[in-house]
Design an enzyme around this catalytic site. Structure first.
Site, mmCIF file in Angstrom:
data_model
loop_
_atom_site.group_PDB
_atom_site.id
_atom_site.type_symbol
_atom_site.label_atom_id
_atom_site.label_comp_id
_atom_site.label_asym_id
_atom_site.label_seq_id
_atom_site.Cartn_x
_atom_site.Cartn_y
_atom_site.Cartn_z
ATOM 1 N N CYS A 18 0.804 -1.216 0.000
ATOM 2 C CA CYS A 18 0.000 0.000 0.000
ATOM 3 C C CYS A 18 0.841 1.272 0.000
ATOM 4 O O CYS A 18 0.304 2.370 -0.169
ATOM 5 C CB CYS A 18 -0.941 -0.012 1.200
ATOM 6 S SG CYS A 18 -2.246 -1.257 1.088
ATOM 7 N N ASP A 68 -8.889 -3.719 -4.417
ATOM 8 C CA ASP A 68 -7.579 -3.343 -3.905
ATOM 9 C C ASP A 68 -6.522 -4.275 -4.493
ATOM 10 O O ASP A 68 -6.712 -5.490 -4.495
ATOM 11 C CB ASP A 68 -7.547 -3.423 -2.378
ATOM 12 C CG ASP A 68 -6.570 -2.422 -1.776
ATOM 13 O OD1 ASP A 68 -5.424 -2.362 -2.256
ATOM 14 O OD2 ASP A 68 -6.959 -1.710 -0.826
ATOM 15 N N GLY A 139 -11.717 -13.984 -12.102
ATOM 16 C CA GLY A 139 -10.953 -12.750 -12.051
ATOM 17 C C GLY A 139 -10.548 -12.259 -13.418
ATOM 18 O O GLY A 139 -11.109 -12.660 -14.447
ATOM 19 N N SER A 141 -6.860 -10.871 -15.685
ATOM 20 C CA SER A 141 -5.406 -10.776 -15.677
ATOM 21 C C SER A 141 -4.925 -10.043 -16.927
ATOM 22 O O SER A 141 -5.567 -10.086 -17.977
ATOM 23 C CB SER A 141 -4.773 -12.168 -15.628
ATOM 24 O OG SER A 141 -5.139 -12.921 -16.770
#
Length: 329
Positions: A18, A68, A139, A141
């Site tokens: 982060c 995130d 997901g 990619s």
């Protein structure tokens, strides 16, 4: 390093975790003008920079949605996956919610790093999601010059039990549910290759129990401590709520080795930018080193809760808004 290959993932990224966030003041300039959606069912949006968006479905259910991702914060691929997943899930917990489904977000330099390492990253993320009883449903990619991993997460929360960053009230204790210091330890790890199991243990720990405890204690305001450091996230909450915070620096917990890493100079640029951003709204009688630790850019940090959370240290209290948004003594 990833045990089977000897590859240090942190060496393939310009930063880590982060600490790679766009600086808070710069980010606010970018999104200014995108706030103010008129929908009455958007309970939390961009206005105060909260941890996730929340949309009401009915009187008993609201959807929490967030995303995130970041570059490697540790060298081990499996641990990187676990940390990134725990960090993404944390945004839902920070709103008082329960994650139910996630999708992976991947950037991978496929001509540079073995795809087997990416498999380890995904395995780590899947294991942490399973701990959270959160389904991973696929997901997206891309081929990317730097390795990146994270998740888009959807959760649910009761609209009346939201934890939000604009609901702090004066005269309440401030609790912190994880120690600080992963930023300086991760920066030392990236620079030297030294490993810090205490930092990994902290980063992979879910904030589920802390969120449940905060909601059970009737807390209404919370945020998680990530890339903007404790001072940055606390300032955002105090500004949104129109109150001030008084922090007892001696009460703030730190991981073993954090002060040594600070002493030896392992402070990220993100941490220094955090402190520079908050400094105009800060009154402090502690050293610059203490302020740097309080501004340390965390990855998968704990919850900062306005109210008492059983088992978590109280590090200060809120007060009516004064000349400074945050006072540190």
């Amino acid at each position: 390093m990833s045990a089977s290959t000897g590859i240090r993932l942190t060496q393939y990224a310009h930063g880590g975790g982060c600490a790679c966030k766009i600086p808070p003041g710069e980010l606010e300039d970018i999104v200014r003008g995108l706030t103010g959606d008129a929908s009455p069912d958007l309970l939390v949006g961009l206005d105060d920079g909260d941890d996730a968006a929340v949309v009401r479905l009915d009187n008993n259910t609201a959807v929490v949605t967030t995303a995130d991702f970041f570059t490697p914060v540790v060298d081990d691929a499996y641990d990187f996956g676990r940390i990134a997943a725990a960090n993404a899930l944390s945004d839902v917990y920070a709103m008082g919610g329960r994650p139910i489904v996630a999708v992976n977000l991947v950037g991978w330099p496929r001509d540079v790093l073995p795809v087997e390492l990416l498999g380890e990253v995904l395995r780590g993320g899947a294991d942490v999601a399973a701990m959270a009883s959160c389904i991973v449903g696929g997901g997206h990619s891309i081929d990317d010059p730097e390795p990146k991993y994270g998740m888009a997460v959807t959760g649910v929360v009761h609209p009346d039990r939201l934890l939000r960053n604009d609901a702090a009230r004066p005269g309440l204790p401030i609790s912190l549910t994880k120690p600080l210091g992963v930023g300086v330890l991760n920066n030392r790890h990236k620079s030297t290759g030294e490993t810090f199991p205490q930092a990994i243990e902290s980063m992979v720990a879910l904030n589920a129990d802390a969120a449940q405890a905060a909601v059970a204690a009737n807390a209404r305001a919370a945020t998680d401590v990530t890339g903007f450091g404790l001072l940055g996230h606390l300032y955002k909450m105090m500004r949104a709520s129109g109150v001030s915070a008084m922090i007892d620096a001696a009460a703030v917990p730190y991981l073993d080795g954090a002060r040594d890493a600070l002493r030896d100079g392992f402070v990220s640029g993100g941490t220094r930018r955090n402190l520079d951003w908050v400094r105009p709204q800060l009154s402090a009688s502690v050293s610059e080193d203490e302020l740097l630790l309080l501004a340390d850019a965390q990855t998968s940090g704990g919850l900062l809760v306005i109210g008492e959370v059983p088992g978590a240290p109280v590090i200060g209290e809120t007060a009516a808004r004064g000349a400074a948004a945050i006072s540190v003594r």
